[in-house]
Design a protein around this motif. Structure first.
Motif, PDB file in Angstrom:
ATOM      1  N   GLU A 186       0.811  -1.222   0.000  1.00  0.00           N
ATOM      2  CA  GLU A 186       0.000   0.000   0.000  1.00  0.00           C
ATOM      3  C   GLU A 186       0.849   1.279   0.000  1.00  0.00           C
ATOM      4  N   ASP A 187       2.129   1.160   0.365  1.00  0.00           N
ATOM      5  CA  ASP A 187       3.044   2.312   0.313  1.00  0.00           C
ATOM      6  C   ASP A 187       3.854   2.350  -0.983  1.00  0.00           C
ATOM      7  N   ASN A 188       3.467   1.516  -1.940  1.00  0.00           N
ATOM      8  CA  ASN A 188       4.151   1.418  -3.234  1.00  0.00           C
ATOM      9  C   ASN A 188       5.608   0.973  -3.090  1.00  0.00           C
ATOM     10  N   GLN A 189       5.856   0.106  -2.110  1.00  0.00           N
ATOM     11  CA  GLN A 189       7.145  -0.567  -1.977  1.00  0.00           C
ATOM     12  C   GLN A 189       6.997  -1.989  -2.516  1.00  0.00           C
ATOM     13  N   PRO A 190       8.046  -2.533  -3.165  1.00  0.00           N
ATOM     14  CA  PRO A 190       7.927  -3.893  -3.701  1.00  0.00           C
ATOM     15  C   PRO A 190       7.716  -4.931  -2.602  1.00  0.00           C
ATOM     16  N   LYS A 191       6.884  -5.925  -2.909  1.00  0.00           N
ATOM     17  CA  LYS A 191       6.749  -7.073  -2.011  1.00  0.00           C
ATOM     18  C   LYS A 191       7.819  -8.115  -2.330  1.00  0.00           C
ATOM     19  N   ALA A 192       8.164  -8.207  -3.604  1.00  0.00           N
ATOM     20  CA  ALA A 192       9.179  -9.157  -4.068  1.00  0.00           C
ATOM     21  C   ALA A 192       9.851  -8.559  -5.291  1.00  0.00           C
ATOM     22  N   VAL A 193      11.063  -9.052  -5.596  1.00  0.00           N
ATOM     23  CA  VAL A 193      11.830  -8.501  -6.715  1.00  0.00           C
ATOM     24  C   VAL A 193      12.409  -9.627  -7.574  1.00  0.00           C
ATOM     25  N   ALA A 194      12.959  -9.238  -8.702  1.00  0.00           N
ATOM     26  CA  ALA A 194      13.430 -10.195  -9.703  1.00  0.00           C
ATOM     27  C   ALA A 194      14.881 -10.617  -9.467  1.00  0.00           C
ATOM     28  N   GLY A 195      15.225 -11.735 -10.074  1.00  0.00           N
ATOM     29  CA  GLY A 195      16.588 -12.263 -10.038  1.00  0.00           C
ATOM     30  C   GLY A 195      16.580 -13.678 -10.569  1.00  0.00           C
ATOM     31  N   CYS A 196      17.615 -14.416 -10.272  1.00  0.00           N
ATOM     32  CA  CYS A 196      17.616 -15.833 -10.644  1.00  0.00           C
ATOM     33  C   CYS A 196      18.347 -16.633  -9.563  1.00  0.00           C
ATOM     34  N   PRO A 197      18.051 -17.934  -9.478  1.00  0.00           N
ATOM     35  CA  PRO A 197      18.501 -18.729  -8.328  1.00  0.00           C
ATOM     36  C   PRO A 197      19.987 -19.069  -8.363  1.00  0.00           C
ATOM     37  N   PRO A 198      20.508 -19.563  -7.225  1.00  0.00           N
ATOM     38  CA  PRO A 198      21.898 -20.037  -7.199  1.00  0.00           C
ATOM     39  C   PRO A 198      22.141 -21.083  -8.280  1.00  0.00           C
ATOM     40  N   ASP A 199      23.314 -21.022  -8.904  1.00  0.00           N
ATOM     41  CA  ASP A 199      23.682 -22.008  -9.922  1.00  0.00           C
ATOM     42  C   ASP A 199      25.200 -22.127  -9.957  1.00  0.00           C
ATOM     43  N   ALA A 200      25.721 -22.750 -10.998  1.00  0.00           N
ATOM     44  CA  ALA A 200      27.163 -22.976 -11.098  1.00  0.00           C
ATOM     45  C   ALA A 200      27.952 -21.674 -11.211  1.00  0.00           C
ATOM     46  N   PHE A 201      27.272 -20.596 -11.651  1.00  0.00           N
ATOM     47  CA  PHE A 201      27.953 -19.317 -11.831  1.00  0.00           C
ATOM     48  C   PHE A 201      27.958 -18.474 -10.558  1.00  0.00           C
ATOM     49  N   SER A 202      26.927 -18.666  -9.726  1.00  0.00           N
ATOM     50  CA  SER A 202      26.803 -17.829  -8.523  1.00  0.00           C
ATOM     51  C   SER A 202      26.177 -18.631  -7.390  1.00  0.00           C
ATOM     52  N   ALA A 203      26.918 -18.789  -6.316  1.00  0.00           N
ATOM     53  CA  ALA A 203      26.456 -19.617  -5.193  1.00  0.00           C
ATOM     54  C   ALA A 203      25.242 -19.010  -4.486  1.00  0.00           C
TER      55      ALA A 203
END
Length: 292
Positions: A186-203
């Motif tokens: 209701e305050d126009n703050q994100p509830k969740a945001v984008a990205g991608c999960p842990p994988d071989a490139f990034s723990a």
């Protein structure tokens, strides 16, 4: 992924030589727009520090010419807004308010304009009218020059491929003007945001931080905003590549405030429903899907 608008043209692309030919700049003023000392590289800091000052000189000269030629007709602002989409006009307003707040993110503006309360919108539009008009001048100039470039490319049998990100930036005219399109509280703050999960490139995975779409709302509108966005980019390009295309199938959702992407989970995107709607409304448009 950190653009201020999905609909505005980048004023860095405006050709100052063309403004000189139109009598809006002198050669000396064009030279004031600094791109850095190395001809092999662009200093974006130098461009940022100098280009808008030069464009402002062109705008001020256009205002003077317009005043001499047109005492009783439409204002310059009215003329500009006839050529721009409502979304681009939103960007020009956002950019002017952002400048008035020292370039802070809209989430740090005063509450009334942050939440676009009607009386605040009316007040800022009046107070910042000339600054808004300056940004509209940039957009009209960009579009005119881009159209000429596209027509020239077509005359040489060359087509243009554009590339757009699936997401928009949190600090953008898109989120400020249309918070209902995104997973905000209701305050126009994100509830969740984008990205991608842990994988071989990034723990710990990748935390992009872009706001996520409220896809059920988009579906309820017949994907109106996406249709506007794609119709707009097809005026600029012949073919468009959409980055992170798989996000239309499933997207990774990370709780807002997390420092890594480890606690995220997958959610279903709109799938083919969106693209069936695009085909129905916009026809057989050329889309390149990023192949992951």
């Amino acid at each position: 992924y950190q653009s201020y608008s999905a609909f505005a043209g980048n004023p860095y692309f405006i050709d100052l030589d063309q403004l000189k030919e139109e009598g809006l700049l002198t050669e000396a003023e064009c030279q004031e727009a600094d791109c850095g000392q190395n001809p092999e590289e662009i200093s974006y800091e130098a461009v940022y520090q100098t280009r808008f000052q030069v464009l402002r000189k062109a705008y001020d000269r256009l205002k003077r010419l317009e005043k001499e030629e047109n005492e009783a007709g439409k204002s310059l602002k009215e003329k500009f807004e006839e050529e721009l989409s409502p979304e681009t006009i939103d960007y020009c307003f956002y950019a002017a308010v952002k400048k008035a707040f020292g370039e802070k993110s809209w989430s740090q503006w005063d509450e009334d304009i942050k939440l676009r309360k009607p009386e605040a919108v009316a007040r800022y539009q009046k107070e910042l009218e000339d600054e808004i008009c300056f940004y509209e001048f940039q957009q009209v100039t960009f579009l005119k020059q881009w159209k000429a470039l596209k027509e020239y490319a077509h005359s040489k049998e060359i087509q243009i491929i554009g590339d757009i990100p699936i997401y928009v930036a949190f600090d953008s005219a898109d989120t400020w003007a249309n918070p209902v399109l995104f997973q905000f509280d209701e305050d126009n703050q994100p509830k969740a945001v984008a990205g991608c999960p842990p994988d071989a490139f990034s723990a710990t995975g990748q935390l992009w931080g872009n706001p996520l779409y409220k896809w059920d709302y988009h579906k309820s509108t017949g994907y109106a905003w996406w249709l506007l966005r794609l119709a707009h980019v097809f005026k600029l390009y012949d073919t468009v590549r959409i980055d992170h295309f798989r996000g239309f199938d499933e997207y990774y959702s990370i709780p807002f405030g997390d420092q890594t992407a480890e606690r995220g989970h997958w959610e279903k995107g709109p799938g083919m429903d969106l693209f069936n709607t695009v085909k129905e409304k916009l026809g057989d448009v050329d889309v390149i899907a990023e192949d992951l």
